[in-house]
Write a protein that holds these residues in place. Structure first.
Motif, short mmCIF file in Angstrom:
data_model
loop_
_atom_site.label_atom_id
_atom_site.label_comp_id
_atom_site.label_asym_id
_atom_site.label_seq_id
_atom_site.Cartn_x
_atom_site.Cartn_y
_atom_site.Cartn_z
N CYS A 81 0.82 -1.22 0.00
CA CYS A 81 0.00 0.00 0.00
C CYS A 81 0.85 1.27 0.00
O CYS A 81 0.55 2.22 -0.74
CB CYS A 81 -0.96 -0.01 1.19
SG CYS A 81 -2.26 -1.25 1.01
N LEU A 147 -7.76 -4.37 -3.58
CA LEU A 147 -7.72 -3.33 -2.55
C LEU A 147 -9.12 -2.88 -2.16
O LEU A 147 -9.40 -2.66 -0.98
CB LEU A 147 -6.88 -2.14 -3.02
CG LEU A 147 -5.37 -2.37 -3.07
CD1 LEU A 147 -4.68 -1.18 -3.71
CD2 LEU A 147 -4.82 -2.65 -1.69
N ARG A 148 -10.03 -2.72 -3.14
CA ARG A 148 -11.41 -2.34 -2.83
C ARG A 148 -12.08 -3.41 -1.99
O ARG A 148 -12.80 -3.11 -1.03
CB ARG A 148 -12.20 -2.07 -4.11
CG ARG A 148 -11.86 -0.73 -4.76
CD ARG A 148 -12.77 -0.41 -5.94
NE ARG A 148 -12.62 -1.34 -7.04
CZ ARG A 148 -11.62 -1.30 -7.94
NH1 ARG A 148 -10.70 -0.36 -7.86
NH2 ARG A 148 -11.58 -2.18 -8.90
N SER A 151 -10.56 -3.21 1.49
CA SER A 151 -11.06 -2.01 2.16
C SER A 151 -12.47 -2.25 2.70
O SER A 151 -12.78 -1.90 3.84
CB SER A 151 -11.05 -0.84 1.19
OG SER A 151 -11.61 0.29 1.80
N LYS A 152 -13.32 -2.87 1.90
CA LYS A 152 -14.70 -3.14 2.32
C LYS A 152 -14.72 -4.11 3.50
O LYS A 152 -15.46 -3.88 4.48
CB LYS A 152 -15.49 -3.72 1.14
CG LYS A 152 -16.86 -4.24 1.48
CD LYS A 152 -17.93 -3.23 1.18
CE LYS A 152 -19.34 -3.76 1.38
NZ LYS A 152 -19.75 -3.94 2.72
N LEU A 154 -12.31 -4.65 5.71
CA LEU A 154 -11.77 -3.95 6.89
C LEU A 154 -12.81 -2.98 7.46
O LEU A 154 -12.97 -2.89 8.67
CB LEU A 154 -10.48 -3.22 6.52
CG LEU A 154 -9.27 -4.10 6.29
CD1 LEU A 154 -8.12 -3.29 5.69
CD2 LEU A 154 -8.83 -4.79 7.57
N GLU A 155 -13.50 -2.27 6.59
CA GLU A 155 -14.54 -1.36 7.04
C GLU A 155 -15.66 -2.12 7.76
O GLU A 155 -16.12 -1.70 8.84
CB GLU A 155 -15.11 -0.59 5.85
CG GLU A 155 -16.12 0.47 6.23
CD GLU A 155 -16.62 1.21 5.01
OE1 GLU A 155 -17.84 1.40 4.92
OE2 GLU A 155 -15.80 1.59 4.14
N TYR A 159 -12.49 -1.40 11.06
CA TYR A 159 -11.16 -0.79 10.93
C TYR A 159 -11.20 0.34 9.93
O TYR A 159 -11.96 0.39 9.05
CB TYR A 159 -10.11 -1.82 10.51
CG TYR A 159 -9.82 -2.83 11.57
CD1 TYR A 159 -8.98 -2.53 12.62
CD2 TYR A 159 -10.40 -4.09 11.53
CE1 TYR A 159 -8.70 -3.45 13.61
CE2 TYR A 159 -10.12 -5.03 12.51
CZ TYR A 159 -9.27 -4.71 13.56
OH TYR A 159 -9.00 -5.62 14.52
#
Length: 159
Positions: A81, A147-148, A151-152, A154-155, A159
């Motif tokens: 990242c 990555l998307r 990210s989803k 983790l959200e 996080y």
């Protein structure tokens, strides 16, 4: 293909169809699976979890299969990242980095920091930076999708 359960790494959570989703190598890879499980280096009374990349030669499970502790997998994700973030702005530099300031970032972890830097010891770093940047660009869709998704997840986990 089923990941073996009789070897020292003991799979707990598996992806047994990884050969179908292995990026540009999908359907043409020796990487057959991924697993999270009990590490092969566990000592009696001490249990570590590891991630394993399972490679198959077509005849047998490869010794080139890799096993990593989970924190290293996450450290590699951090490295990826920070590198991606650098290359988004690297066009500003003639050699895609500032030779006077090759440190990209210092990421604080457990009382110290992981230094992310351009490898100036590489005698072909200028050429390799261009090749690396082009490869990131070529794989932008594959990397961006992952990555998307990450990210989803983790959200969703808070996080």
């Amino acid at each position: 293909m089923k990941i073996p359960t009789t070897l020292k790494h003991k799979p707990v959570v598996v992806v047994e169809n990884y050969e179908k989703v292995d990026g540009r190598l999908a359907r043409n890879t020796d990487t057959q699976g991924l697993s999270l499980g009990l590490a092969q280096w566990n000592d009696r009374g001490k249990v570590d979890i590891s991630a394993k990349v399972w490679r198959y030669t077509g005849e047998k499970w490869s010794r080139q299969s890799e096993e990593l502790p989970l924190h290293r997998v996450l450290d590699l994700s951090i490295l990826i990242c920070r590198s991606l973030a650098h290359f988004q702005e690297a066009y500003r530099y003639e050699h895609l980095y500032d030779p006077q300031q090759p440190v990209i970032d210092r990421v604080a972890l457990q009382g110290d920091a992981m230094t992310v830097a351009v490898c100036t010891d590489n005698e072909r770093i200028h050429e390799d930076m261009k090749l690396f940047s082009q490869a990131l660009n070529d794989d932008g869709e594959l990397i961006g999708e992952r990555l998307r998704t990450l990210s989803k997840i983790l959200e969703d986990m808070g996080y």
